[in-house]
Enzyme design. Structure first.
Site, PDB file in Angstrom:
ATOM      1  N   ASP A  92       0.863  -1.187   0.000  1.00 47.78           N
ATOM      2  CA  ASP A  92       0.000   0.000   0.000  1.00 47.78           C
ATOM      3  C   ASP A  92       0.892   1.228   0.000  1.00 47.78           C
ATOM      4  O   ASP A  92       1.672   1.439   0.933  1.00 47.78           O
ATOM      5  CB  ASP A  92      -0.900  -0.001   1.239  1.00 47.78           C
ATOM      6  CG  ASP A  92      -1.753   1.255   1.327  1.00 47.78           C
ATOM      7  OD1 ASP A  92      -2.516   1.513   0.379  1.00 47.78           O
ATOM      8  OD2 ASP A  92      -1.651   1.989   2.329  1.00 47.78           O
ATOM      9  N   GLU A 131      -2.248  -1.502  -5.605  1.00 48.95           N
ATOM     10  CA  GLU A 131      -3.560  -0.908  -5.868  1.00 48.95           C
ATOM     11  C   GLU A 131      -3.478   0.031  -7.065  1.00 48.95           C
ATOM     12  O   GLU A 131      -2.501   0.776  -7.214  1.00 48.95           O
ATOM     13  CB  GLU A 131      -4.015  -0.143  -4.626  1.00 48.95           C
ATOM     14  CG  GLU A 131      -5.424   0.399  -4.705  1.00 48.95           C
ATOM     15  CD  GLU A 131      -5.844   1.085  -3.416  1.00 48.95           C
ATOM     16  OE1 GLU A 131      -7.041   1.358  -3.253  1.00 48.95           O
ATOM     17  OE2 GLU A 131      -4.963   1.355  -2.570  1.00 48.95           O
ATOM     18  N   ASP A 138      -2.728   1.704   7.307  1.00 47.83           N
ATOM     19  CA  ASP A 138      -1.914   1.327   6.158  1.00 47.83           C
ATOM     20  C   ASP A 138      -1.631  -0.175   6.110  1.00 47.83           C
ATOM     21  O   ASP A 138      -1.677  -0.791   5.045  1.00 47.83           O
ATOM     22  CB  ASP A 138      -0.594   2.106   6.177  1.00 47.83           C
ATOM     23  CG  ASP A 138      -0.807   3.605   6.044  1.00 47.83           C
ATOM     24  OD1 ASP A 138      -1.812   3.993   5.420  1.00 47.83           O
ATOM     25  OD2 ASP A 138       0.013   4.375   6.564  1.00 47.83           O
TER      26      ASP A 138
END
Length: 272
Positions: free
Chosen positions: A90, A174, A256
């Site tokens: 992430d 992502e 996170d």
């Protein structure tokens, strides 16, 4: 330039069409690996190996010559991976990358560190007379600092991407709408400094070279709002909330780390 160039390794020179011989520093000796022996190599005689040649100049007046070669080898087939041999990543602003293992990689913020110096040099350029020698000198110093920041950023991302690819069979990331995120003027500079798109590009081609896999989840997946333990979705998770307690399973989540775990799960289609 597509063809008609000559490389002389004995004298470290390259002959370019319509330009002539140029003294160069040769950084990589890739030609011996392709069976191209000898001090002088001609592109016309080895067209199956040597392709185009490109000459470029940076704003700091450095010249580079890049030679496109074809060694005939194909990238290895992607290796099989499992949930245990992959990792979720992430990316963010406060922390450059958070891994599903719980590890956090700090954001070096190279642009922010050099911002005051950049502003000072930009003011010096704007105050010089257009077309003057002093303006060219000031512009050169400004370009040199921009080049340093870019080099620092690329070096950092190369090291991080190499580490992730070498230690894992697959990396899940992502998909981000970076262009849309930059419309927020309060965050646009920090987003540009992080250079997430460039980082994912480095991950992708390094994975292809190594027979690894990069998986991408959709940009609308609720990786931060979804509890990675029970699947509960937080109805009101704003950007300022860095930790939240799941009311369903009573697990305290780091925002996170929870997102990185969910990215890994979503990438392989795992249901919680």
């Amino acid at each position: 330039m597509p063809q008609h160039y000559i490389i002389n390794f004995a004298t470290s020179k390259i002959n370019l069409p319509k330009i002539g011989w140029i003294k160069v520093k040769i950084h990589k000796q890739l030609f011996k690996e392709m069976g191209l022996e000898g001090n002088i190599i001609k592109s016309d005689s080895n067209s199956e190996f040597l392709k185009t040649i490109a000459v470029s100049r940076t704003p700091t007046e450095k010249y580079y010559i890049s030679i496109l070669t074809d060694d005939g080898e194909k990238c290895p087939e992607p290796e099989s991976f499992s949930h245990a041999t992959m990792i979720g990543v992430d990316v963010g602003l406060l922390t450059f990358a958070t891994l599903s293992t719980g590890e956090k990689i700090d954001n070096p913020k190279f642009l922010k560190i050099s911002l005051e110096r950049l502003k000072f040099l930009q003011r010096r350029v704007s105050r010089k007379v257009i077309g003057s020698k002093n303006r060219r000198k000031a512009a050169y110093k400004l370009a040199k600092l921009h080049e340093k920041i870019a080099n620092q950023r690329h070096d950092f991302q190369h090291k991080v991407s190499k580490k992730l690819i070498s230690e894992n069979q697959a990396v899940a990331v992502e998909t981000l709408n970076i262009k849309g995120m930059k419309k927020n003027h309060k965050l646009a500079q920090a987003i540009s400094d992080s250079a997430w798109y460039s980082f994912v590009q480095k991950l992708t081609y390094k994975a292809e070279w190594s027979g690894k896999t990069v998986l991408k989840i959709g940009q609308w997946e609720s990786s931060s709002k979804t509890c990675s333990v029970c699947g509960y979705k937080h109805p009101n998770l704003t950007e300022d909330i860095r930790e939240w307690l799941c009311p369903s399973c009573n697990v305290l989540h780091d925002r996170d780390i929870n997102a990185a775990i969910n990215i890994k799960k979503f990438a392989v289609g795992t249901t919680v």
